[in-house]
Design an enzyme around this catalytic site. Structure first.
Site, PDB file in Angstrom:
ATOM      1  N   TYR A   1     -15.680-165.360  24.472  1.00  0.00           N
ATOM      2  CA  TYR A   1     -15.890-166.551  25.300  1.00  0.00           C
ATOM      3  C   TYR A   1     -16.586-167.680  24.560  1.00  0.00           C
ATOM      4  CZ  TYR A   1     -14.316-163.866  29.274  1.00  0.00           C
ATOM      5  OH  TYR A   1     -13.538-163.132  30.129  1.00  0.00           O
TER       6      TYR A   1
ATOM      7  N   ARG B   1      -3.519-156.616  32.571  1.00  0.00           N
ATOM      8  CA  ARG B   1      -4.655-155.724  32.356  1.00  0.00           C
ATOM      9  C   ARG B   1      -5.467-155.671  33.648  1.00  0.00           C
ATOM     10  NH1 ARG B   1     -10.308-156.975  29.886  1.00  0.00           N
ATOM     11  NH2 ARG B   1     -11.146-154.865  29.918  1.00  0.00           N
TER      12      ARG B   1
ATOM     13  N   HIS C   1     -14.604-150.615  34.351  1.00  0.00           N
ATOM     14  CA  HIS C   1     -15.041-152.020  34.303  1.00  0.00           C
ATOM     15  C   HIS C   1     -16.173-152.173  35.329  1.00  0.00           C
ATOM     16  CE1 HIS C   1     -13.598-156.330  33.232  1.00  0.00           C
ATOM     17  NE2 HIS C   1     -14.752-156.466  33.867  1.00  0.00           N
TER      18      HIS C   1
ATOM     19  N   GLU D   1     -16.621-153.669  27.781  1.00  0.00           N
ATOM     20  CA  GLU D   1     -17.917-154.267  27.453  1.00  0.00           C
ATOM     21  C   GLU D   1     -19.106-153.332  27.701  1.00  0.00           C
ATOM     22  OE1 GLU D   1     -18.332-158.077  29.362  1.00  0.00           O
ATOM     23  OE2 GLU D   1     -16.432-158.828  28.616  1.00  0.00           O
TER      24      GLU D   1
ATOM     25  N   ASN E   1     -13.255-159.191  23.885  1.00  0.00           N
ATOM     26  CA  ASN E   1     -13.445-160.242  24.887  1.00  0.00           C
ATOM     27  C   ASN E   1     -14.264-161.332  24.223  1.00  0.00           C
ATOM     28  OD1 ASN E   1     -12.169-158.504  26.593  1.00  0.00           O
ATOM     29  ND2 ASN E   1     -13.948-158.090  27.895  1.00  0.00           N
TER      30      ASN E   1
ATOM     31  N   GLU F   1      -9.770-160.400  26.806  1.00  0.00           N
ATOM     32  CA  GLU F   1     -10.244-161.448  27.717  1.00  0.00           C
ATOM     33  C   GLU F   1     -10.563-162.695  26.917  1.00  0.00           C
ATOM     34  OE1 GLU F   1     -13.625-160.528  30.226  1.00  0.00           O
ATOM     35  OE2 GLU F   1     -12.775-158.574  30.753  1.00  0.00           O
TER      36      GLU F   1
HETATM   37  O1  IFM Z   1     -15.866-161.791  34.727  1.00  0.00           O
HETATM   38  C1  IFM Z   1     -16.269-161.240  33.511  1.00  0.00           C
HETATM   39  C2  IFM Z   1     -15.536-159.951  33.242  1.00  0.00           C
HETATM   40  O2  IFM Z   1     -15.707-159.030  34.264  1.00  0.00           O
HETATM   41  C3  IFM Z   1     -16.040-159.323  31.964  1.00  0.00           C
HETATM   42  N1  IFM Z   1     -16.022-160.273  30.877  1.00  0.00           N
HETATM   43  C4  IFM Z   1     -16.571-161.570  31.099  1.00  0.00           C
HETATM   44  C5  IFM Z   1     -16.002-162.177  32.363  1.00  0.00           C
HETATM   45  C6  IFM Z   1     -16.602-163.578  32.589  1.00  0.00           C
HETATM   46  O3  IFM Z   1     -17.985-163.489  32.725  1.00  0.00           O
END
Ligand code: IFM
Length: 445
Positions: free
Chosen positions: A294, A77, A121, A166, A292, A349
């Site tokens: 985290y 990606r 992005h 995002e 995404n 992500e």
């Molecule tokens: O690096 C970023 C990415 O560009 C978008 N999502 C979160 C990642 C980590 O912060």
């Protein structure tokens, strides 16, 4: 599917983004982006870092493809820099920009790596920002023009398209918090930007479908579960509020529910920029949702200083001070699937920054990252087992790269990049991921 074994057609990938890795910020006719302008403005990015050179991927993409091939990675990606294709945002096309991505795509396909392209992005052409950027409706036509040109040029080979990465971050971190380009601090602009981002997505999907036979089109959201710090009604309301802000404000309109009323009220915004038919266009059916993921947030009601809530984190943290909380991904996948019902989901992500810049006998050992990826893959597998249609997983990130306002101080790569020499070295996590792909399982050492 016992032992965390994945379906045969599960997509194993890595992800990057143009501004974070390409460098060559003004090469071969590329126009200035809002991130070029932002990072060149003193005080905006830690240590004055910029993406001018970054990982020099613009010149080293062949080596980076080889690296992925050697690791057995099946899908890549990447994002396309809008100002490489249209230096002024619209109008004159820069053929050299298209050629760069065309060669990249050919290179991927030659070694059997499936391309997943993200159109946006975060590197908006500065020329469009000069006209108001995402806060101004003119950007929608410009985005559709860009999507049309790009998918006409690459759509014979690239089947998987992500319109936006995002949009919450683009809108709220860029236009409300000011931590990202263009660095504005205006809530009304951020809300208008959200709408124009979503409308750009909705309006470009049919264009992409027209240009790409058998297209697989979606959008990527950063979704973060918001959990109340206690079971008190006040804390639960506070968590619901942040959930509305970060998650529902994008999930709801994309699935035909319109903007959540509680948020429209909280933003005290007349939403006068919403025109007839916009909401229908935004709710265009997609083939998948990209998520995404985290971390999670804990939320506590707090009446002090007029702040209705406080977000905090605890437990084991990554270098971003994001809690390592794989179970949150499992809960999120269940919720998104059962409440919103997208036909498919990709984890576009997932990954972690840890301070692992010191080699031991030439090797970069990153056990924390191995564990992070492994535990998240396990819950993805469990979600698949309860019926959530997760079709693929992309580690963020292939390479250590430019982490926005943190500059190069945070390393997310499974491949170490020496920023002086540009030497790439696979970390333990890349080797682990390679073995997991070969075994189609997260249950390996
Ligand atoms: O690096 C970023 C990415 O560009 C978008 N999502 C979160 C990642 C980590 O912060």
């Amino acid at each position: 599917m016992a032992n965390h074994t994945f379906p045969k057609d599960f997509v194993w990938g890595t992800a990057t983004a143009s501004y974070q890795i390409e460098g060559a910020w003004n090469k071969d006719g590329k126009g200035e982006s809002i991130w070029d302008r932002f990072s060149h403005t003193p005080g905006k990015v830690l240590n004055g870092d910029t993406g001018d050179v970054a990982c020099d991927h613009y010149h080293r993409w062949r080596d980076d493809i080889q690296l992925m091939k050697d690791l057995g990675i099946k899908a890549y990606r990447f994002s396309i820099a809008w100002p490489r294709i249209l230096p002024s945002g619209s109008g004159k096309v820069n053929e050299a920009g298209l050629e760069f991505y065309s060669q990249l795509v050919d290179g991927l396909l030659e070694v059997g790596i499936e391309p997943y392209a993200t159109l946006y992005h975060w590197d908006l052409p500065q020329a469009l920002q000069d006209k108001g950027g995402w806060a101004d409706r003119m950007v929608v036509d410009a985005f559709v023009e860009y999507a049309d040109i790009t998918t006409r040029a690459l759509g014979d080979r690239v089947k998987n398209w992500i319109t936006l990465n995002e949009p919450w971050v683009s809108a709220f971190v860029g236009y409300r918090d000011g931590h990202h380009a263009p660095g504005h601090k205006d809530l009304n602009e951020a809300v208008a930007a959200s709408h124009h981002l979503l409308l750009s997505h909705g309006r470009s999907v049919p264009v992409i479908r027209k240009n790409v036979k058998d297209a697989n089109v979606g959008i990527t959201l950063n979704l973060t579960p918001q959990m109340p710090a206690s079971q008190s009604l006040a804390d639960r309301k506070a968590a619901n509020y942040i959930d509305g802000y970060i998650n529902r404000f994008f999930l709801d309109p994309l699935t035909g529910r319109g903007y959540p009323e509680d948020m429209v009220k909280a933003f005290e915004n007349s939403m006068s920029f919403v025109q007839n038919g916009d909401m229908e266009e935004i709710a265009v059916p997609v083939d998948f949702l990209g998520i995404n993921y985290y971390t999670r947030n804990l939320v506590r009601a707090d009446e002090k200083d007029n702040q209705p809530q406080t977000v905090f984190r605890e437990g084991v943290m990554t270098e971003m001070e994001w809690e390592v909380y794989p179970r949150g991904l499992y809960n999120l996948l269940g919720r998104v699937h059962f409440a919103y019902g997208f036909p498919a989901i990709y984890i576009t992500e997932n990954g972690a920054a840890f301070p692992d810049d010191k080699p031991v006998n030439g090797e970069f050992h990153d056990p924390d990252r191995v564990s992070y990826i492994k535990e998240h893959l396990k819950v993805v597998n469990e979600a698949i087992n309860i019926g959530v249609p997760v079709k693929g997983y992309f580690v963020w990130s292939l390479l250590d790269n430019f982490e926005w306002s943190f500059g190069y101080s945070k390393r997310f790569g499974i491949v170490h990049v020496d920023l002086e020499t540009q030497k790439r070295t696979a970390k333990s996590s890349a080797k682990w991921y390679s073995r997991a792909i070969a075994a189609q399982s997260a249950e390996i050492d």
